[in-house]
Each structure stands twice: as C-alpha cells, then as structure tokens.
Design a protein around this motif. Structure first.
Motif, PDB file in Angstrom:
ATOM      1  N   THR A  78     -17.735 -24.481 -14.259  1.00 21.34           N
ATOM      2  CA  THR A  78     -19.206 -24.561 -13.781  1.00 21.34           C
ATOM      3  C   THR A  78     -19.742 -23.297 -12.898  1.00 21.34           C
ATOM      4  OG1 THR A  78     -18.437 -26.008 -11.778  1.00 21.34           O
ATOM      5  CG2 THR A  78     -19.370 -26.927 -14.004  1.00 21.34           C
ATOM      6  N   SER A  79     -18.384 -22.667 -12.412  1.00 22.85           N
ATOM      7  CA  SER A  79     -18.717 -21.806 -11.489  1.00 22.85           C
ATOM      8  C   SER A  79     -18.349 -20.198 -11.674  1.00 22.85           C
ATOM      9  CB  SER A  79     -18.081 -22.180 -10.128  1.00 22.85           C
ATOM     10  OG  SER A  79     -17.935 -20.959  -9.283  1.00 22.85           O
ATOM     11  N   HIS A  80     -18.789 -19.146 -11.400  1.00 22.72           N
ATOM     12  CA  HIS A  80     -18.201 -17.743 -11.558  1.00 22.72           C
ATOM     13  C   HIS A  80     -17.100 -17.496 -10.513  1.00 22.72           C
ATOM     14  CE1 HIS A  80     -21.337 -17.179  -8.165  1.00 22.72           C
ATOM     15  NE2 HIS A  80     -20.253 -15.953  -7.984  1.00 22.72           N
ATOM     16  N   LEU A  81     -16.725 -18.550  -9.504  1.00 23.56           N
ATOM     17  CA  LEU A  81     -15.837 -18.265  -8.598  1.00 23.56           C
ATOM     18  C   LEU A  81     -14.620 -18.853  -9.047  1.00 23.56           C
ATOM     19  CD1 LEU A  81     -17.632 -19.512  -5.279  1.00 23.56           C
ATOM     20  CD2 LEU A  81     -17.100 -17.051  -5.978  1.00 23.56           C
ATOM     21  N   GLN A  82     -13.961 -18.148 -10.032  1.00 25.64           N
ATOM     22  CA  GLN A  82     -12.764 -18.640 -10.765  1.00 25.64           C
ATOM     23  C   GLN A  82     -11.716 -17.461 -10.417  1.00 25.64           C
ATOM     24  OE1 GLN A  82     -12.709 -20.454 -14.585  1.00 25.64           O
ATOM     25  NE2 GLN A  82     -14.903 -19.630 -14.791  1.00 25.64           N
ATOM     26  N   VAL A  83     -11.780 -16.370 -10.112  1.00 27.00           N
ATOM     27  CA  VAL A  83     -10.614 -15.387  -9.829  1.00 27.00           C
ATOM     28  C   VAL A  83     -10.997 -14.726  -8.549  1.00 27.00           C
ATOM     29  CG1 VAL A  83      -9.532 -13.266 -10.543  1.00 27.00           C
ATOM     30  CG2 VAL A  83     -10.472 -14.973 -12.329  1.00 27.00           C
ATOM     31  N   TYR A  84     -10.023 -14.651  -7.513  1.00 18.97           N
ATOM     32  CA  TYR A  84      -9.863 -14.036  -6.394  1.00 18.97           C
ATOM     33  C   TYR A  84      -9.067 -12.919  -6.423  1.00 18.97           C
ATOM     34  CZ  TYR A  84     -13.532 -16.683  -3.840  1.00 18.97           C
ATOM     35  OH  TYR A  84     -14.604 -17.147  -3.549  1.00 18.97           O
ATOM     36  N   ILE A  85      -9.363 -11.725  -6.055  1.00 16.84           N
ATOM     37  CA  ILE A  85      -8.058 -10.726  -5.706  1.00 16.84           C
ATOM     38  C   ILE A  85      -8.361 -10.382  -4.187  1.00 16.84           C
ATOM     39  CG2 ILE A  85      -7.594  -8.042  -6.049  1.00 16.84           C
ATOM     40  CD1 ILE A  85      -8.872  -8.297  -8.823  1.00 16.84           C
ATOM     41  N   HIS A  86      -6.928 -10.549  -3.470  1.00 18.94           N
ATOM     42  CA  HIS A  86      -6.661 -10.399  -2.275  1.00 18.94           C
ATOM     43  C   HIS A  86      -5.918  -9.010  -1.923  1.00 18.94           C
ATOM     44  CE1 HIS A  86      -7.761 -14.702  -2.427  1.00 18.94           C
ATOM     45  NE2 HIS A  86      -6.674 -14.896  -3.292  1.00 18.94           N
ATOM     46  N   GLN A  87      -6.299  -8.659  -0.778  1.00 15.81           N
ATOM     47  CA  GLN A  87      -5.415  -7.205  -0.409  1.00 15.81           C
ATOM     48  C   GLN A  87      -4.760  -7.623   0.934  1.00 15.81           C
ATOM     49  OE1 GLN A  87      -7.723  -3.843   0.683  1.00 15.81           O
ATOM     50  NE2 GLN A  87      -5.913  -2.549   0.759  1.00 15.81           N
ATOM     51  N   LEU A  88      -3.398  -7.608   0.826  1.00 15.73           N
ATOM     52  CA  LEU A  88      -2.576  -8.204   2.015  1.00 15.73           C
ATOM     53  C   LEU A  88      -2.866  -7.429   2.954  1.00 15.73           C
ATOM     54  CD1 LEU A  88      -0.830 -10.572   1.540  1.00 15.73           C
ATOM     55  CD2 LEU A  88       1.393  -9.197   1.313  1.00 15.73           C
ATOM     56  N   SER A  89      -2.896  -6.007   2.881  1.00 14.18           N
ATOM     57  CA  SER A  89      -2.499  -5.128   4.053  1.00 14.18           C
ATOM     58  C   SER A  89      -3.915  -5.210   5.028  1.00 14.18           C
ATOM     59  CB  SER A  89      -2.194  -3.861   3.784  1.00 14.18           C
ATOM     60  OG  SER A  89      -3.410  -3.253   2.919  1.00 14.18           O
ATOM     61  N   ARG A  90      -5.016  -5.477   4.384  1.00 17.14           N
ATOM     62  CA  ARG A  90      -6.043  -5.411   5.063  1.00 17.14           C
ATOM     63  C   ARG A  90      -6.797  -7.056   5.187  1.00 17.14           C
ATOM     64  NH1 ARG A  90      -9.831  -0.695   3.252  1.00 17.14           N
ATOM     65  NH2 ARG A  90     -11.172  -1.425   4.762  1.00 17.14           N
ATOM     66  N   ARG A  91      -6.077  -7.863   4.482  1.00 20.46           N
ATOM     67  CA  ARG A  91      -6.451  -9.408   4.818  1.00 20.46           C
ATOM     68  C   ARG A  91      -8.105  -9.589   4.151  1.00 20.46           C
ATOM     69  NH1 ARG A  91      -3.576 -12.220   9.714  1.00 20.46           N
ATOM     70  NH2 ARG A  91      -1.416 -11.041   9.414  1.00 20.46           N
ATOM     71  N   ARG A  92      -8.236  -8.880   2.933  1.00 16.27           N
ATOM     72  CA  ARG A  92      -9.536  -9.127   2.351  1.00 16.27           C
ATOM     73  C   ARG A  92      -9.343  -9.859   1.074  1.00 16.27           C
ATOM     74  NH1 ARG A  92     -13.063  -3.797   2.181  1.00 16.27           N
ATOM     75  NH2 ARG A  92     -11.580  -3.295   0.429  1.00 16.27           N
TER      76      ARG A  92
END
Length: 620
Positions: free
Chosen positions: A430-444
């Motif tokens: 039901t949502s477009h929030l299915q994939v997240y990409i995280h950057q470890l060094s900047r915690r984003r």
C-alpha cells in the motif's frame, strides 16, 4: 370400294357415342357396322375361323380386314428389319450424279438471285429488334450452366509424359504391389497357414497383419468364390491415390542423441562442493539467514529463536551468541575487509553489530566508522520515519553499536560493496516506503522511490557499477543511482520471486521463485530469461553466486541445494555455459520447509546452507 376415313390421326374413342365413325372423301358419314362383336363372338371366331390369325381390326372404319399373302410377307420382312420391297437391292453401286469428271457445261445455267448477294432487309429488321430487346433486358441471353460439381478428371492421367515426371520433387502414383504366391488359388503348401499361424492372425490387429486375407487352396479356378473384401480393398486403393502427398517432403534423419547439447562432464568442472563436511548445531528455531565474513573465517547466522550466533567456519565452534530479542529475518556481513560489522534485521529494527572477531586494526577502523558522525554535528534523522540510536549498557557489551528503527517490519538487509551503505526492505503493497538506503558514516537514511511499483521482495547492489536491483513479485527493475532513473526491467515469467543474486562480473542475474523455477538473465542479451532451470520440486528459497569460482547454488523447500557450474565468457558472442553439477542433501524437512538460505565461502569452493531443522551445513 374405297372407304377412306378422312378424320385424320385422332383418338377414335371420340366417336364411341355416335352411330358413325367418321367421313369419307365425299363428306358422307361412315356408319359403324350394325352389330359389334363381344368377347364371346371373338373367342368363337378364334376357335373356328381359319383366317383369324391374319384378320386385323381397322379402327378407322370399324371393319375387320383379312390380310393377303403379300401383306403378311411384308409385315414379316419389316419385323425382321429388312426392306419392304423384295426387289430392292441395297448393295447397288452408287450412281454419281455429279461425276468426278469436270464438265464443260454446267448442270444448271440459271443466273444467281439478286437476294444471294444483297443483305436482307427483313433479317436486318429482325436482328435489330432482338438487339434492342437484349439491351433493354427483355431477352436474357442463355446463361451457360457452370457445373463445377461434375468436373471429374484423372489425377494421375498424364504421369509419365508430363514435365512433372522430370521434376525432382515429383511423386509418381503409388503402384499396387503385384500379387505373389499367397494370392494364388492353388499356392504351394508352405504358403498355407498352420493352425497356430491362423490363430495368431485372427488375434492380431488388422493394421498389424502381414496379409489382409488367409491363403486358401482350391482344386480349380472355377471353384474360387468372389473376394469378400473386394469393395473395401478398392476403396482403400482410392484413398491411397487421392490422399497420396503430391509433394516430396525433405526429412532430415537426425539421431536423437545429436540434439542433446554436448555438455562437459561434471568431473572436468571441478572444484565444486560434493560432501557435507560440518554441521553447525546450536539454534533452537529455524535458521532464516546466514552470512560469511569477507575473510572467510567466521560465519554469522540469524534464527527464529531470537539469537545471532557467530561460528568459526573450520571448527564449527560457536564463538559468540547475541540475544537480540526477536526472530531474525536477515543477517549480512559487511563486505569491506577493513571493517568487521554485521547488519541484523528483526521486526522493524536493523541492528549494527561489531562482533570483535578480527585483529585490533580492523576493530579500530570499525569503531571509527561508527563514531565518525559523532565528531560532527547532531545525528541526522532520515526520512522522518527512520530513527538512528546508539546501543547502551548491556547491549553495548554484547557488541551492539547502532539501532536503525524503521516504520514497518524489515525483511532483508544488504550491504553495498564499499561497506558504507546498506539497504533494507519492508514489503508493503500500500505504500511507496518499501526500500531505505542508509549511509553508515553520516547516519543518513533516504527512500529512493517516490511511487509504489509493486510489492518489493528483495534488493541488491551492483558489485561494480552504481546500479540498484529491486525485485517485485513478477519483475526485476534496475535503477541507475547516479542518473536516478530506471535503466531496465527484467520479465521473469514466474509467479512470485523469492530471491535474487548478482554475478560478481555484474552482467548476469539469477533469481529464484516460489513456483520452483530459477531464471538466469544475461543483461546484455535480453530482458527475458536466458535460461529457466526447473530442477527443484518445491519453492526456491535462496540463490547465490560464488565470488571467484564459476559456481552458483539454489536452495529449495525440497531439502536440497543444487550447485550449478555457470561459466561466463569474456567473448560477448558466446553465451554462458550452465551445467548442473551436484545435488546436495543434508537438511531434514521441518513443517514443509527445507533449506532457507544458501551462501558461498568467499575464497574456497564451499557452500553453506541453513535449514528449518535449526542446523547449518557446510558442503566442501
């Protein structure tokens, strides 16, 4: 007395109610005889009158006429088909009225008529009237009846003389085989059936019989009866003639063995794993995910019993157990050999663990990567819905370093090859929030997709180029992370994708599906599968490529891991060579689940598999 009736050729019954029977030449009535004979008189006359046989009743005058001898003779001659005149000679020589000699004087010397050389005006008038009537449509010209039905012709009539007979592809009419000794009415005794042969003949199917009849013996040709199958045989012959193919089809005689591709023998494709060497026991729930450290020394596993265990690969010794407090869906070791970190997905959290299973230099660089953010500004929160937090107290002692809280349950976590980025999957239609990409060094954290393109099953980073693979239920989309656009969409032709792996070279992808298929894609070739492998009997749960060797493996619910040899050539014209080399079995089926995950050792040709029976197997 010439009594000639002048009424002409009419039925004489018309006069039956009148006293007269017609009129003579002078127009006077011809009266009927006074007394008509009845049948009794006629019979008596027949018995007593010697002239009765030559007496004829004349209907026109109503009187009886006795024929003379000459008249009787004439009747007899006519009945025999001879000429009426006795003296007529039918064989007389012909008198040539126009003789063959050309005469000087003509037979007639009458001048030619004028009408013989002037067109007739009356005929012209008649013709013009007819032409006008035809033009006006009053007279229809007689149509020729086109009888297409009755056009029968002999198909094989002009066989030998025609040009067709010299044509290479021409087929002559099938000839009836000439009769042999079996057809004879008096065949030699060895051609007659014995009782056993006759019984066998009667049992056989008519199509399988060598002869359509039983040979019989007769003492003379006069005693041979009519052939009972004659009509049937003629009909079969007609069928043979008109159903005979009129064109020669060139058939290639191919040996069936030649059609099977010449695959190399598995013996020539070694090394590949063949035997179960070690079993890692310790988990109490089903082991959903396993991952090997980049050095190949350590193995991490996540189970439904809420623990992550670290094993020494060579000795199968459990070095460390971390209780994370929930069923672990996915574990992934950071592929960068200069750091020692593990990502663990459970419920809606991704944990970053530092297991400290490396030398001091590596552990220090791992800690430096995790604390890089703290030296700068405040921790940046991701998309508003992802929260980064540090581990404290007891968790810190167990090796936990970071928690990344997600809005929904996380099913998979994968690292980028450089080791700074990781991506997580939260399947939700039901949502477009299915994939997240995280950057470890900047915690984003960021969500790369603004629109829902289907239920995401699994994701993967390209090993070399900045591409991102996203597998939905039926297709795999490839996104360019630099240009931020979709570059390709692969159609898998399967009902539901379960897992995906990218070749270390980056130009090939395999994906497993719950409908027992494994698809190999050549990205340079097509968006359709290059090969579909249907070796598994049940759902394919996991697929993996080896980093160095040309091997790939698939794990399935049927309890087996199939290792295949997949050589990829540098020559673009040569297609990949895919050969299944070994079926490995080491897991017990539990609750209809078999092998849940499969992964290769980074340097050795070994394969690890985790199963629903709470064990991990190493095949070498």
């Amino acid at each position: 007395l010439d009594i000639r009736n002048t009424v002409g050729n009419i039925p004489m019954e018309w006069y039956k109610d009148f006293p007269h029977i017609g009129y003579n030449l002078d127009g006077k009535k011809i009266y009927k005889p006074i007394r008509n004979k009845d049948e009794l008189d006629d019979f008596l006359d027949k018995m007593e009158n010697p002239e009765y046989w030559r007496t004829v009743h004349d209907k026109q005058t109503g009187s009886d006429v006795v024929l003379s001898d000459d008249q009787v003779e004439l009747v007899n001659r006519l009945q025999r088909g001879q000429f009426g005149d006795v003296n007529f000679n039918e064989c007389e020589p012909m008198v040539e009225f126009f003789s063959s000699d050309v005469m000087i004087h003509p037979v007639t010397n009458r001048p030619a008529d004028k009408r013989s050389f002037i067109p007739s005006l009356t005929e012209k008038e008649k013709v013009s009237k007819l032409v006008h009537a035809i033009k006006m449509g009053w007279i229809k010209p007689r149509r020729v009846e086109d009888d297409g039905r009755g056009r029968y012709y002999n198909l094989w009539a002009s066989e030998d003389s025609s040009i067709l007979a010299r044509h290479k592809m021409h087929l002559p009419a099938p000839k009836i085989p000439l009769p042999g000794h079996h057809e004879s009415y008096n065949p030699p005794p060895e051609y007659l059936f014995t009782d056993e042969e006759r019984a066998l003949w009667e049992q056989q199917d008519p199509a399988d019989r060598k002869l359509p009849f039983v040979p019989r013996k007769y003492s003379s040709l006069r005693q041979v009866p009519a052939f009972s199958q004659f009509i049937h045989e003629r009909f079969e012959r007609c069928l043979d003639l008109y159903l005979c193919p009129r064109q020669r089809k060139m058939r290639v005689n191919v040996n069936p063995e030649d059609l099977i591709p010449q695959l190399p023998k598995p013996k020539d494709l070694q090394p590949f794993p063949t035997t179960r060497s070690l079993v890692y026991r310790g988990h109490s729930g089903l082991v959903r995910s396993i991952s090997v450290s980049p050095s190949g020394q350590w193995l991490a596993s996540g189970s439904d019993d809420g623990s992550v265990r670290f094993w020494e690969v060579c000795s199968s010794r459990c070095m460390k157990t971390v209780q994370v407090g929930g069923a672990v869906k996915s574990v992934a070791w950071n592929p960068n050999p200069s750091v020692c970190l593990l990502a663990v997905a459970l419920d809606s959290v991704v944990l970053i663990l530092s297991p400290s299973l490396a030398d001091k230099q590596v552990i220090l660089s791992s800690e430096r990567l995790l604390s890089a953010q703290q030296e700068g500004e405040e921790p940046a929160e991701g998309n508003g819905s992802v929260v980064w937090s540090e581990a404290e107290g007891e968790e810190l002692n167990q090796g936990l370093r970071l928690k990344i809280q997600h809005p929904k349950a996380v099913h998979q976590v994968v690292w980028h090859a450089k080791g700074d980025y990781l991506a997580s999957v939260m399947p939700d239609n039901t949502s477009h929030l299915q994939v997240y990409i995280h950057q470890l060094s900047r915690r984003r954290s960021q969500n790369p997709f603004s629109r829902n393109k289907g239920l995401v099953q699994c994701i993967s980073f390209h090993p070399i180029r900045p591409y991102f693979f996203v597998a939905t239920q039926r297709s795999i989309r490839i996104y360019n992370l630099v240009k931020q656009e979709m570059t390709k969409k692969l159609q898998t032709n399967s009902k539901w994708i379960s897992s995906m792996a990218v070749h270390p070279g980056g130009d090939h992808v395999i994906c497993g599906s719950y409908d027992c298929k494994l698809s190999w894609f050549d990205l340079d070739l097509s968006t359709k599968p290059y090969k579909m492998l249907r070796h598994h009997k049940k759902a394919v749960r996991g697929v993996a490529y080896h980093r160095l060797y040309p091997l790939f493996a698939s794990a399935s619910d049927d309890g087996s891991v199939i290792v295949c040899h997949g050589t990829v050539y540098n020559d673009l014209l040569q297609n990949p060579l895919i050969v299944p080399v070994k079926v490995l079995r080491g897991h017990v089926m539990t609750h209809d689940l078999g092998v849940l995950d499969v992964t290769f050792h980074p340097t050795q040709p070994w394969v690890f598999s985790s199963g629903a029976d709470a064990t991990i197997c190493l095949f070498t």
